[in-house]
Design an enzyme around this catalytic site. Sequence first.
Site, PDB file in Angstrom:
ATOM      1  CE  LYS A  84      -2.110  -0.849   3.891  1.00 45.78           C
ATOM      2  NZ  LYS A  84      -1.738  -2.058   4.558  1.00 45.78           N
ATOM      3  NE  ARG A 117      -4.466  -2.349  10.048  1.00 44.77           N
ATOM      4  CZ  ARG A 117      -3.519  -1.608   9.474  1.00 44.77           C
ATOM      5  NH1 ARG A 117      -3.709  -0.339   9.266  1.00 44.77           N
ATOM      6  NH2 ARG A 117      -2.383  -2.159   9.095  1.00 44.77           N
ATOM      7  NE  ARG A 177       7.137  -2.295   5.984  1.00 48.10           N
ATOM      8  CZ  ARG A 177       5.817  -2.332   6.015  1.00 48.10           C
ATOM      9  NH1 ARG A 177       5.112  -1.920   4.975  1.00 48.10           N
ATOM     10  NH2 ARG A 177       5.184  -2.811   7.048  1.00 48.10           N
ATOM     11  NE  ARG A 206       5.894  -0.218  10.219  1.00 46.16           N
ATOM     12  CZ  ARG A 206       4.757  -0.435   9.573  1.00 46.16           C
ATOM     13  NH1 ARG A 206       4.553   0.118   8.398  1.00 46.16           N
ATOM     14  NH2 ARG A 206       3.833  -1.209  10.088  1.00 46.16           N
ATOM     15  NE  ARG A 224       2.140  -5.068  11.320  1.00 42.49           N
ATOM     16  CZ  ARG A 224       3.244  -4.895  10.598  1.00 42.49           C
ATOM     17  NH1 ARG A 224       4.394  -5.407  11.017  1.00 42.49           N
ATOM     18  NH2 ARG A 224       3.224  -4.221   9.481  1.00 42.49           N
TER      19      ARG A 224
HETATM   20  P1  ADP Z   1       1.100  -1.901   7.395  1.00 42.04           P
HETATM   21  O1  ADP Z   1       1.296  -0.854   6.365  1.00 42.04           O
HETATM   22  O2  ADP Z   1       2.246  -2.835   7.521  1.00 42.04           O
HETATM   23  O3  ADP Z   1      -0.217  -2.589   7.273  1.00 42.04           O
HETATM   24  P2  ADP Z   1       0.433   0.288   9.137  1.00 42.04           P
HETATM   25  O4  ADP Z   1       1.542   1.257   9.095  1.00 42.04           O
HETATM   26  O5  ADP Z   1      -0.778   0.567   8.292  1.00 42.04           O
HETATM   27  O6  ADP Z   1       1.041  -1.153   8.801  1.00 42.04           O
HETATM   28  O7  ADP Z   1      -0.094   0.107  10.647  1.00 42.04           O
HETATM   29  C1  ADP Z   1       0.788  -0.135  11.708  1.00 42.04           C
HETATM   30  C2  ADP Z   1       0.004  -0.352  13.012  1.00 42.04           C
HETATM   31  O8  ADP Z   1      -0.773   0.829  13.319  1.00 42.04           O
HETATM   32  C3  ADP Z   1      -1.024  -1.477  13.020  1.00 42.04           C
HETATM   33  O9  ADP Z   1      -0.452  -2.741  13.286  1.00 42.04           O
HETATM   34  C4  ADP Z   1      -1.976  -1.013  14.135  1.00 42.04           C
HETATM   35  O10 ADP Z   1      -1.426  -1.243  15.417  1.00 42.04           O
HETATM   36  C5  ADP Z   1      -2.023   0.486  13.930  1.00 42.04           C
HETATM   37  N1  ADP Z   1      -3.122   0.896  13.015  1.00 42.04           N
HETATM   38  C6  ADP Z   1      -2.968   1.457  11.783  1.00 42.04           C
HETATM   39  N2  ADP Z   1      -4.172   1.704  11.219  1.00 42.04           N
HETATM   40  C7  ADP Z   1      -5.109   1.289  12.115  1.00 42.04           C
HETATM   41  C8  ADP Z   1      -6.527   1.252  12.122  1.00 42.04           C
HETATM   42  N3  ADP Z   1      -7.254   1.690  11.079  1.00 42.04           N
HETATM   43  N4  ADP Z   1      -7.170   0.746  13.215  1.00 42.04           N
HETATM   44  C9  ADP Z   1      -6.484   0.299  14.262  1.00 42.04           C
HETATM   45  N5  ADP Z   1      -5.128   0.283  14.333  1.00 42.04           N
HETATM   46  C10 ADP Z   1      -4.438   0.776  13.271  1.00 42.04           C
END
Ligand code: ADP
Length: 217
Positions: free
Chosen positions: A14, A88, A127, A162, A173
Amino acid sequence: MKNIIFIAPPAAGKGTISDYLVKNYQYEHISTGDLLREEIASGSEFGQKLDVILKSGSLVDDETVIRLVNHKITSLSHQAFILDGFPRTLGQAKVLDEMFRELNIHNNVVIYLSVDLDTVLKRVTARVICPKCKRSYNLNNEKLKPIHKDTCDDCGYALIRRDDDNEETFKVRYESFIKNTKPILDFYQDKGMLKEIDATLPLEVIYDRIENEAKND
Ligand code: ADP
Protein backbone atom coordinates in the site's frame (compact mmCIF):
# COMPACT_ATOMS: atom_id res chain seq x y z
CA MET A 1 -9.10 10.67 -10.15
CA LYS A 2 -11.27 8.91 -7.57
CA ASN A 3 -10.42 8.66 -3.90
CA ILE A 4 -8.82 5.28 -3.21
CA ILE A 5 -9.39 3.14 -0.14
CA PHE A 6 -6.82 0.37 0.09
CA ILE A 7 -7.66 -2.85 1.90
CA ALA A 8 -4.70 -5.22 2.19
CA PRO A 9 -2.73 -7.37 4.59
CA PRO A 10 0.27 -5.69 6.21
CA ALA A 11 3.24 -5.12 3.87
CA ALA A 12 1.21 -5.86 0.72
CA GLY A 13 2.52 -2.70 -0.93
CA LYS A 14 0.00 0.00 0.00
CA GLY A 15 2.75 2.44 0.95
CA THR A 16 4.84 1.87 -2.20
CA ILE A 17 1.82 2.18 -4.47
CA SER A 18 0.66 5.28 -2.59
CA ASP A 19 4.09 6.92 -3.11
CA TYR A 20 3.72 6.35 -6.86
CA LEU A 21 0.19 7.80 -6.93
CA VAL A 22 1.21 10.84 -4.88
CA LYS A 23 4.11 11.59 -7.24
CA ASN A 24 2.13 11.09 -10.44
CA TYR A 25 -1.38 12.25 -9.54
CA GLN A 26 -0.90 14.59 -6.54
CA TYR A 27 -2.99 12.42 -4.26
CA GLU A 28 -3.15 13.26 -0.56
CA HIS A 29 -1.84 10.15 1.22
CA ILE A 30 -3.61 9.46 4.52
CA SER A 31 -1.86 6.57 6.29
CA THR A 32 -3.19 5.82 9.76
CA GLY A 33 0.05 3.92 10.55
CA ASP A 34 2.08 7.05 9.70
CA LEU A 35 -0.26 9.29 11.73
CA LEU A 36 0.06 6.98 14.74
CA ARG A 37 3.87 6.79 14.37
CA GLU A 38 3.99 10.62 14.23
CA GLU A 39 2.11 10.77 17.53
CA ILE A 40 4.60 8.25 18.99
CA ALA A 41 7.57 10.25 17.69
CA SER A 42 6.20 13.40 19.38
CA GLY A 43 6.97 11.72 22.73
CA SER A 44 3.53 12.59 24.16
CA GLU A 45 2.00 10.49 26.92
CA PHE A 46 -0.66 9.32 24.50
CA GLY A 47 2.10 8.43 22.02
CA GLN A 48 3.76 6.23 24.64
CA LYS A 49 0.51 4.28 25.04
CA LEU A 50 0.22 3.90 21.26
CA ASP A 51 3.81 2.69 21.07
CA VAL A 52 3.01 -0.31 23.27
CA ILE A 53 0.03 -1.23 21.07
CA LEU A 54 1.91 -0.89 17.77
CA LYS A 55 4.87 -2.91 19.06
CA SER A 56 2.49 -5.73 19.99
CA GLY A 57 0.91 -5.78 16.53
CA SER A 58 -2.62 -5.24 17.92
CA LEU A 59 -5.08 -2.69 16.62
CA VAL A 60 -5.48 0.75 18.14
CA ASP A 61 -9.06 1.46 19.29
CA ASP A 62 -11.57 2.58 16.66
CA GLU A 63 -12.28 5.92 18.36
CA THR A 64 -8.64 7.06 18.13
CA VAL A 65 -8.12 6.22 14.47
CA ILE A 66 -11.53 7.58 13.48
CA ARG A 67 -10.65 10.89 15.14
CA LEU A 68 -7.33 11.06 13.25
CA VAL A 69 -8.90 10.25 9.88
CA ASN A 70 -11.84 12.57 10.38
CA HIS A 71 -9.49 15.43 11.19
CA LYS A 72 -7.41 14.76 8.05
CA ILE A 73 -10.33 14.35 5.64
CA THR A 74 -12.17 17.44 6.86
CA SER A 75 -9.00 19.54 6.47
CA LEU A 76 -8.43 18.59 2.81
CA SER A 77 -9.09 21.14 0.10
CA HIS A 78 -10.17 19.54 -3.14
CA GLN A 79 -7.59 16.99 -4.07
CA ALA A 80 -8.31 13.27 -4.19
CA PHE A 81 -6.99 11.20 -1.31
CA ILE A 82 -5.76 7.70 -0.57
CA LEU A 83 -6.80 5.95 2.63
CA ASP A 84 -4.01 3.55 3.58
CA GLY A 85 -4.64 1.43 6.69
CA PHE A 86 -8.21 2.63 7.27
CA PRO A 87 -10.78 1.15 7.61
CA ARG A 88 -9.39 -1.93 9.37
CA THR A 89 -12.56 -3.04 11.16
CA LEU A 90 -16.19 -3.26 10.09
CA GLY A 91 -16.99 -0.58 12.71
CA GLN A 92 -14.48 1.78 11.06
CA ALA A 93 -15.93 1.04 7.61
CA LYS A 94 -19.44 1.96 8.77
CA VAL A 95 -18.26 5.22 10.36
CA LEU A 96 -16.33 6.07 7.18
CA ASP A 97 -19.51 5.54 5.18
CA GLU A 98 -21.30 8.00 7.44
CA MET A 99 -18.39 10.48 7.15
CA PHE A 100 -18.54 10.30 3.35
CA ARG A 101 -22.29 10.91 3.39
CA GLU A 102 -21.98 13.91 5.70
CA LEU A 103 -19.13 15.45 3.70
CA ASN A 104 -20.76 14.65 0.37
CA ILE A 105 -17.83 12.53 -0.82
CA HIS A 106 -19.00 9.99 -3.39
CA ASN A 107 -16.18 9.51 -5.86
CA ASN A 108 -14.52 6.49 -4.24
CA VAL A 109 -13.10 3.12 -5.20
CA VAL A 110 -12.06 0.39 -2.78
CA ILE A 111 -9.05 -1.63 -3.92
CA TYR A 112 -8.24 -4.95 -2.31
CA LEU A 113 -4.58 -5.89 -2.81
CA SER A 114 -4.62 -9.67 -2.47
CA VAL A 115 -1.40 -11.47 -1.61
CA ASP A 116 -0.36 -14.71 0.10
CA LEU A 117 1.19 -14.95 3.57
CA ASP A 118 4.62 -16.13 2.37
CA THR A 119 5.05 -13.15 0.06
CA VAL A 120 4.13 -10.55 2.68
CA LEU A 121 6.34 -12.22 5.26
CA LYS A 122 9.31 -11.91 2.87
CA ARG A 123 8.44 -8.29 2.14
CA VAL A 124 8.08 -7.26 5.76
CA THR A 125 11.46 -8.59 6.83
CA ALA A 126 13.16 -6.73 3.95
CA ARG A 127 11.35 -3.42 4.50
CA VAL A 128 13.13 -0.25 5.65
CA ILE A 129 11.52 3.18 5.83
CA CYS A 130 12.55 6.82 5.91
CA PRO A 131 11.51 8.33 9.25
CA LYS A 132 11.38 11.81 7.66
CA CYS A 133 9.39 11.46 4.42
CA LYS A 134 7.94 7.98 5.21
CA ARG A 135 9.03 6.48 1.88
CA SER A 136 9.41 2.73 2.14
CA TYR A 137 12.08 0.55 0.48
CA ASN A 138 12.55 -3.18 0.02
CA LEU A 139 16.13 -4.39 0.28
CA ASN A 140 15.34 -7.60 -1.67
CA ASN A 141 13.79 -5.86 -4.64
CA GLU A 142 16.05 -4.24 -7.27
CA LYS A 143 13.43 -1.63 -8.16
CA LEU A 144 12.61 -0.76 -4.57
CA LYS A 145 16.10 -0.65 -3.08
CA PRO A 146 17.60 2.70 -2.05
CA ILE A 147 20.38 3.94 -4.39
CA HIS A 148 22.80 4.45 -1.50
CA LYS A 149 22.54 1.76 1.10
CA ASP A 150 20.94 3.00 4.36
CA THR A 151 19.90 6.48 3.15
CA CYS A 152 16.67 7.80 1.67
CA ASP A 153 16.92 8.65 -2.07
CA ASP A 154 14.56 11.59 -1.60
CA CYS A 155 15.75 13.32 1.55
CA GLY A 156 19.05 11.70 2.57
CA TYR A 157 17.84 10.63 6.03
CA ALA A 158 19.14 7.38 7.56
CA LEU A 159 16.68 4.55 6.85
CA ILE A 160 15.25 2.57 9.75
CA ARG A 161 13.41 -0.69 10.32
CA ARG A 162 9.97 -0.39 11.90
CA ASP A 163 9.66 -1.83 15.44
CA ASP A 164 6.74 -4.00 14.35
CA ASP A 165 8.42 -5.39 11.21
CA ASN A 166 9.62 -8.63 12.77
CA GLU A 167 8.26 -12.11 12.23
CA GLU A 168 6.56 -12.46 15.61
CA THR A 169 4.65 -9.15 15.54
CA PHE A 170 3.91 -9.59 11.88
CA LYS A 171 1.97 -12.80 12.61
CA VAL A 172 -0.26 -10.93 15.10
CA ARG A 173 -0.89 -8.24 12.47
CA TYR A 174 -1.65 -10.79 9.78
CA GLU A 175 -4.10 -12.67 12.01
CA SER A 176 -5.78 -9.39 12.86
CA PHE A 177 -6.14 -8.73 9.13
CA ILE A 178 -7.88 -12.09 8.62
CA LYS A 179 -10.16 -11.66 11.63
CA ASN A 180 -10.96 -7.93 11.64
CA THR A 181 -10.26 -6.56 8.19
CA LYS A 182 -11.24 -9.29 5.72
CA PRO A 183 -14.95 -9.05 6.69
CA ILE A 184 -14.90 -5.49 5.31
CA LEU A 185 -14.50 -6.92 1.81
CA ASP A 186 -18.10 -8.26 1.81
CA PHE A 187 -19.35 -4.89 3.06
CA TYR A 188 -17.82 -3.10 0.05
CA GLN A 189 -18.64 -5.91 -2.37
CA ASP A 190 -22.33 -5.50 -1.48
CA LYS A 191 -22.07 -1.79 -2.24
CA GLY A 192 -20.48 -2.55 -5.63
CA MET A 193 -17.35 -0.56 -4.70
CA LEU A 194 -14.77 -3.36 -4.50
CA LYS A 195 -12.01 -4.07 -7.04
CA GLU A 196 -9.39 -6.75 -6.47
CA ILE A 197 -5.81 -6.52 -7.73
CA ASP A 198 -3.22 -9.26 -7.34
CA ALA A 199 -0.40 -7.63 -5.36
CA THR A 200 2.16 -10.22 -6.49
CA LEU A 201 2.08 -8.88 -10.09
CA PRO A 202 4.97 -6.68 -11.29
CA LEU A 203 4.62 -3.13 -9.96
CA GLU A 204 4.11 -1.57 -13.43
CA VAL A 205 1.12 -3.86 -14.00
CA ILE A 206 -0.33 -3.01 -10.59
CA TYR A 207 0.11 0.73 -11.26
CA ASP A 208 -1.59 0.38 -14.61
CA ARG A 209 -4.57 -1.49 -13.15
CA ILE A 210 -4.98 0.98 -10.32
CA GLU A 211 -4.86 3.90 -12.74
CA ASN A 212 -7.67 2.27 -14.72
CA GLU A 213 -9.80 1.62 -11.65
CA ALA A 214 -9.25 5.11 -10.21
CA LYS A 215 -9.91 7.05 -13.44
CA ASN A 216 -13.04 9.18 -13.28
CA ASP A 217 -15.94 7.60 -15.20
P1 ADP B 1 1.10 -1.90 7.40
O1 ADP B 1 1.30 -0.85 6.36
O2 ADP B 1 2.25 -2.83 7.52
O3 ADP B 1 -0.22 -2.59 7.27
P2 ADP B 1 0.43 0.29 9.14
O4 ADP B 1 1.54 1.26 9.09
O5 ADP B 1 -0.78 0.57 8.29
O6 ADP B 1 1.04 -1.15 8.80
O7 ADP B 1 -0.09 0.11 10.65
C1 ADP B 1 0.79 -0.13 11.71
C2 ADP B 1 0.00 -0.35 13.01
O8 ADP B 1 -0.77 0.83 13.32
C3 ADP B 1 -1.02 -1.48 13.02
O9 ADP B 1 -0.45 -2.74 13.29
C4 ADP B 1 -1.98 -1.01 14.13
O10 ADP B 1 -1.43 -1.24 15.42
C5 ADP B 1 -2.02 0.49 13.93
N1 ADP B 1 -3.12 0.90 13.02
C6 ADP B 1 -2.97 1.46 11.78
N2 ADP B 1 -4.17 1.70 11.22
C7 ADP B 1 -5.11 1.29 12.11
C8 ADP B 1 -6.53 1.25 12.12
N3 ADP B 1 -7.25 1.69 11.08
N4 ADP B 1 -7.17 0.75 13.22
C9 ADP B 1 -6.48 0.30 14.26
N5 ADP B 1 -5.13 0.28 14.33
C10 ADP B 1 -4.44 0.78 13.27
